[in-house]
Design an enzyme around this catalytic site. Structure first.
Site: not given
Length: 284
Positions: A187, A192, A207, A210
């Protein structure tokens, strides 16, 4: 109309070949924070090839990106990726994932729900090898501004928690560099990693993924409630309820019931702000 539900649901599945080996498994586990302490025998099951087992949430990164990006490119779906959020994730395990594998992956739009101001697209991936089915994975993709087309609202996923204190509460601190390491499993979203990109998205800093939190949570359940036995996991689902930042601590609360564990995950550093909700691990 950006979403033609009938056309998307009728589209031919996208098929492909995926493969992995111990390096992919070890990298994924390290991206979840495995290996602390580095010589702990329980952690070596995640990091040392001679003792390796596979955390079932690895299913979300095997052949990374094929299901989600392929599904969002399906006929009948034309959406602005800036309006797309990963709303939930579920996996069903048909048998334990081998350390090395080559498999067939079939991805399709399994459902489209009309939530009024948004649409929810369910992208389903089914994976099988020469010995038969391995896992089925559903990604629930929330698309803002694409509802109101008169479709089914879909099932409610709210899971009521037991009216008692949790049976276990575990805390897992996220390393400052953990998102950078987790990215290497496929990803590559700059949200991120890149502070400037994160600010454009409305965050003070990058962040955590998830799905990284998703994997960390399953590891905590396996290591405690399930005695470290990954083969006991039968299914695992969650709803992404909020964000967490590298450097923060996850507070993972678990309620044990026959054949399942109910879980909530919050950011301990921010007054228990919700991170994962409606989370259930079904097990043998």
């Amino acid at each position: 109309m950006p979403i033609d539900a009938a056309k998307a649901l009728a589209a031919e599945p996208r098929k492909g070949e995926i493969g992995w080996d111990h390096k992919d498994i070890q990298l994924y586990h390290l991206g979840l924070g495995a290996g602390r302490p580095a010589t702990d025998p329980d952690e070596l099951r995640y990091t040392l090839e001679s003792k390796l087992h596979v955390l079932p949430s690895f299913a979300t990164v095997a052949g990374a990106g094929m299901a989600m990006m392929g599904g969002l490119a399906a006929p009948g779906i034309e959406v602005n990726l800036a309006a797309v959020l990963h709303g939930g994730q579920s996996i069903e395990l048909h048998r334990p994932i081998p350390v090395k594998g080559n498999a067939h992956s079939t991805a399709k739009v399994a459902a489209i729900y009309d939530k009024g101001k948004a649409a929810v697209i369910v992208l389903r991936t089914e994976v099988a090898d020469a010995d038969g089915p391995l896992w089925t994975s559903d990604a629930q993709i929330f698309v803002r501004g694409e509802g109101g087309f008169g479709g089914d609202r879909g099932p409610s996923v709210n899971t009521e928690l037991p009216d008692r204190e949790p049976d276990r509460t575990e805390e897992r601190t996220i390393r400052e560099d953990q998102a950078l390491l987790y990215r290497l499993s496929g990803d590559w979203n700059p949200l991120h990693a890149d502070p400037e990109f994160a600010k454009l998205a409305g965050f003070d800093q990058p962040i955590l993924h998830g799905l990284c939190t998703y994997g960390m949570t399953l590891k905590a359940v396996v290591d405690t409630v399930l005695g470290g036995d990954v083969s006991r996991v039968r299914a695992y689902r969650t709803r992404f309820a909020g964000i967490v930042f590298p450097g923060e601590t996850l507070r993972i609360r678990m309620w044990e019931e026959p054949d399942r564990v109910r879980v909530t995950v919050s950011a301990a550093d921010r007054d228990d702000a919700p991170v994962l909700a409606d989370t259930v691990v079904e097990h043998a």
